[in-house]
Design a protein around this motif. Sequence first.
Motif, PDB file in Angstrom:
ATOM      1  N   ASN A  74      10.496 -42.614   4.187  1.00 16.29           N
ATOM      2  CA  ASN A  74      11.485 -41.569   3.944  1.00 16.29           C
ATOM      3  C   ASN A  74      10.871 -40.178   3.976  1.00 16.29           C
ATOM      4  N   MET A  75       9.622 -40.058   3.519  1.00 17.55           N
ATOM      5  CA  MET A  75       8.934 -38.772   3.640  1.00 17.55           C
ATOM      6  C   MET A  75       8.793 -38.374   5.099  1.00 17.55           C
ATOM      7  N   ALA A  76       8.417 -39.335   5.946  1.00 20.95           N
ATOM      8  CA  ALA A  76       8.256 -39.053   7.370  1.00 20.95           C
ATOM      9  C   ALA A  76       9.587 -38.651   8.002  1.00 20.95           C
ATOM     10  N   GLU A  77      10.636 -39.426   7.704  1.00 26.26           N
ATOM     11  CA  GLU A  77      11.951 -39.115   8.263  1.00 26.26           C
ATOM     12  C   GLU A  77      12.448 -37.754   7.775  1.00 26.26           C
ATOM     13  N   ARG A  78      12.183 -37.447   6.522  1.00 26.91           N
ATOM     14  CA  ARG A  78      12.607 -36.157   5.966  1.00 26.91           C
ATOM     15  C   ARG A  78      11.892 -35.014   6.678  1.00 26.91           C
ATOM     16  N   ALA A  79      10.590 -35.175   6.901  1.00 24.53           N
ATOM     17  CA  ALA A  79       9.838 -34.126   7.590  1.00 24.53           C
ATOM     18  C   ALA A  79      10.401 -33.879   8.990  1.00 24.53           C
TER      19      ALA A  79
ATOM     20  N   ARG B 277      13.458 -34.517  10.037  1.00 24.56           N
ATOM     21  CA  ARG B 277      14.799 -33.925   9.908  1.00 24.56           C
ATOM     22  C   ARG B 277      14.702 -32.426   9.639  1.00 24.56           C
ATOM     23  N   LEU B 278      13.661 -32.002   8.943  1.00 24.47           N
ATOM     24  CA  LEU B 278      13.509 -30.594   8.598  1.00 24.47           C
ATOM     25  C   LEU B 278      12.709 -29.818   9.644  1.00 24.47           C
ATOM     26  N   GLY B 279      12.426 -30.448  10.782  1.00 27.47           N
ATOM     27  CA  GLY B 279      11.727 -29.749  11.858  1.00 27.47           C
ATOM     28  C   GLY B 279      10.226 -29.815  11.774  1.00 27.47           C
ATOM     29  N   GLY B 280       9.696 -30.776  11.000  1.00 21.28           N
ATOM     30  CA  GLY B 280       8.254 -30.871  10.824  1.00 21.28           C
ATOM     31  C   GLY B 280       7.647 -32.063  11.531  1.00 21.28           C
ATOM     32  N   THR B 281       6.494 -32.503  11.012  1.00 15.53           N
ATOM     33  CA  THR B 281       5.730 -33.588  11.612  1.00 15.53           C
ATOM     34  C   THR B 281       5.419 -34.645  10.560  1.00 15.53           C
ATOM     35  N   VAL B 282       5.220 -35.876  10.998  1.00 10.57           N
ATOM     36  CA  VAL B 282       4.962 -36.977  10.063  1.00 10.57           C
ATOM     37  C   VAL B 282       3.560 -36.922   9.479  1.00 10.57           C
ATOM     38  N   THR B 283       2.682 -36.098  10.025  1.00 11.46           N
ATOM     39  CA  THR B 283       1.353 -35.923   9.434  1.00 11.46           C
ATOM     40  C   THR B 283       0.816 -34.551   9.790  1.00 11.46           C
ATOM     41  N   GLY B 284       0.442 -33.792   8.764  1.00 10.72           N
ATOM     42  CA  GLY B 284      -0.118 -32.473   9.002  1.00 10.72           C
ATOM     43  C   GLY B 284      -1.613 -32.494   9.213  1.00 10.72           C
ATOM     44  N   GLU B 285      -2.284 -33.527   8.638  1.00 12.81           N
ATOM     45  CA  GLU B 285      -3.736 -33.557   8.773  1.00 12.81           C
ATOM     46  C   GLU B 285      -4.344 -34.948   8.687  1.00 12.81           C
TER      47      GLU B 285
ATOM     48  N   GLY C 183      -3.808 -42.866  13.213  1.00  3.29           N
ATOM     49  CA  GLY C 183      -4.509 -44.127  12.990  1.00  3.29           C
ATOM     50  C   GLY C 183      -3.615 -45.290  13.342  1.00  3.29           C
ATOM     51  N   MET C 184      -3.557 -46.257  12.438  1.00  2.92           N
ATOM     52  CA  MET C 184      -2.581 -47.333  12.646  1.00  2.92           C
ATOM     53  C   MET C 184      -1.488 -47.273  11.583  1.00  2.92           C
ATOM     54  N   GLY C 185      -1.637 -46.352  10.621  1.00  2.00           N
ATOM     55  CA  GLY C 185      -0.667 -46.275   9.545  1.00  2.00           C
ATOM     56  C   GLY C 185       0.633 -45.617   9.929  1.00  2.00           C
ATOM     57  N   LYS C 186       0.615 -44.720  10.932  1.00  2.00           N
ATOM     58  CA  LYS C 186       1.830 -43.988  11.263  1.00  2.00           C
ATOM     59  C   LYS C 186       2.277 -44.190  12.710  1.00  2.00           C
ATOM     60  N   LEU C 187       1.831 -45.270  13.314  1.00  2.00           N
ATOM     61  CA  LEU C 187       2.247 -45.562  14.693  1.00  2.00           C
ATOM     62  C   LEU C 187       3.758 -45.684  14.819  1.00  2.00           C
ATOM     63  N   ASP C 188       4.399 -46.214  13.783  1.00  2.00           N
ATOM     64  CA  ASP C 188       5.834 -46.471  13.873  1.00  2.00           C
ATOM     65  C   ASP C 188       6.656 -45.199  14.026  1.00  2.00           C
ATOM     66  N   TYR C 189       6.080 -44.040  13.719  1.00  4.26           N
ATOM     67  CA  TYR C 189       6.845 -42.798  13.783  1.00  4.26           C
ATOM     68  C   TYR C 189       6.592 -41.993  15.053  1.00  4.26           C
ATOM     69  N   MET C 190       5.673 -42.467  15.891  1.00  4.48           N
ATOM     70  CA  MET C 190       5.284 -41.661  17.056  1.00  4.48           C
ATOM     71  C   MET C 190       6.447 -41.449  18.024  1.00  4.48           C
TER      72      MET C 190
ATOM     73  N   GLU D  67      13.049 -32.929  -2.764  1.00  2.00           N
ATOM     74  CA  GLU D  67      13.672 -34.200  -2.400  1.00  2.00           C
ATOM     75  C   GLU D  67      12.688 -35.357  -2.569  1.00  2.00           C
ATOM     76  N   THR D  68      11.455 -35.137  -2.143  1.00  2.00           N
ATOM     77  CA  THR D  68      10.436 -36.184  -2.262  1.00  2.00           C
ATOM     78  C   THR D  68      10.161 -36.506  -3.725  1.00  2.00           C
TER      79      THR D  68
END
Length: 461
Positions: free
Chosen positions: A400-405, A407-415, A419-426, A354-355
Motif C-alpha cells: 500500500n505504501m508503494a501504491e500510495r507513492a 498515486r501521488l506521483g512518486g516512486t516505489v523506492t527513493g533509495e 533488488g528482488m523485493g520490489k520487482l512486483d511494482y516495476m 496516510e501511511t
Amino acid sequence: MPGLPQTVTDALAALLGRRFSQAPSDLDIHGRNETHFAPAPPDAVAYPRTTEEVAAILRICAPAGVPVTAWGAGTSLEGHALAIRGGVCVDFSQMDKVLEIFPQDMLVRIQPGLTREALNTELRTTGLMFPVDPGANASLGGMAATRASGTTAVRYGTMRDNVLGLEVVLADGRVIRTGTMARKSSAGYDLTGLFVGAEGTLGLITELTLRLHGQPEAISAAVCAFPAMGPAVEAVIATIQSGIPMARIEFVDTATVAAFNAEARAAMPQRPHLLVEFHGSEAGVAEQAARFGEIARDFGAGAFQWAARPEDRSRLWKMRHEAYWSILRLRPGATAWVTDVCVPISRLAEAVEETAAEIAASPIPGPILGHVGDGNFHAVLLVAPEDGAEVAAAKRLAANMAERALRLGGTVTGEHGIGMGKLDYMEREHGAGWDVMGQIKRALDPANLLNPGKMVRPDGA
C-alpha cells in the motif's frame, strides 16, 4: 544450477588461489542480508584485487553459464546481493584503494570496495569530502550500483549526481570506461547513468571517478520536537520551498524517538522530531538556522537542542544512522520489513499521514523516519517471523505504501532500490519502459548471468 562445474572451480582456483573460497563459513556470510529475505548462499566466493582478475572471472564463468553476483558491504535492504541462483559471488572488499585524488578538479578515482567512511578519512587533509551518506558504511561501488542517497541528498544530491565516470566489466569479460573527468559532456549515450543504479545486472563496476565537495567552514545541527507528525512534515515543505539550503533535514516519528531514548539515552520528548544540519560560512549558517527556526516555530516546534561541537553532531547523526538497529531492539526477536518510497515534496504530508494511520490500524508496529527534505521516507515494519498474520500485514502495508507513492506521483523506492523485493511494482511504475530495460539487459547480458532474478522481469525478458 547444482554447484559449479569442476572446470570452473579449477580455473578460478588457479586464477585466485586462496582468494577463491567454497568454505561453508564464506558461503554463509555471503548468503545473508539485512532484512527478511531467506538466506541464499552462492556456490563460491571470489576475492579479486584487480580489474583484470574480475574480467578473467567473467571469461571463465560466462561460457559455462555460471551466474555472477557482486558483493560490496552487504548492507542493501532489498536482497540485491543474494545469489538466488547460486554461482559465484564476487566480493570487492580487497579492491578498496584510493587510486588518485585530483584536488584542483575536486575529483577522486577509487576502487569499488572502498567504503564512504574510509574515503572521507583519506580526504581529511585535502579540505574536500564525499558527502553522499546512506547511513551504513557502505562500499562506494555498491552505492553506485544501487544509486544510493541518504541524509545529505537534499543539498549534495545522490550517487547519480556524484559519479562522473566508471570502469565496468561486462558479462563476456570486456572492460569499458564510461564518462570522463570533465564536468559535462554531450558525447553519445550516458553510459555512466546506465550503470549507476543497475544493481550489478549489466556489468561489474571496478573503478569510479567521483565528484568531491569542499568541507564547509561552519556546521551546525539541531533537533526540535513538534506537536504532531503533520506539522513537522509541513515545516519541512515550507523550509524547502523557502529556498533555505539545508544540508540535512530528517524526520523521525514518536516510535523512533522512543527507540533513540532507549538505546542512546537521548531524553527526547515523546513527540515527532526534525533533525537538521546547516553547512556554510559562520554568517551563512547562523542566518540559515535563524530562518529555519522561524518557520519551525510557525508550525508549533518546541525548543531547539543545538549541536555545534563536532562530538555533539557526531552523537546526533550516529543515533540517526543506527535507527534501524535501535528500532529492531524495540521488539526483540522481530524481523524487519524495511521499505521506502519517495513522493513530490508537495504530497509528502499526505503520504506520511496516510501511511502512519494505516500502520496504527494494523497489528504490527512500524516506526517511520526519513530523508524528508527530498520527499523520501521509510517504514520499519516489525514482524514476528513465525506469525503468518503479521507477515501478511507487513506485505500489505508495504504494497500500500508503494501504491500510495505512485498515486501521488512518486516512486516505489527513493533509495533502497529494486533488488528482488520490489520487482512486483516495476511494471506499475514504468509500464512499457520495463520491457525496454529487459531489452537493454539482453543486449549486454544475453545469458542473464549477472545478478539474475533482479531488476528486470523474472524470465529475463
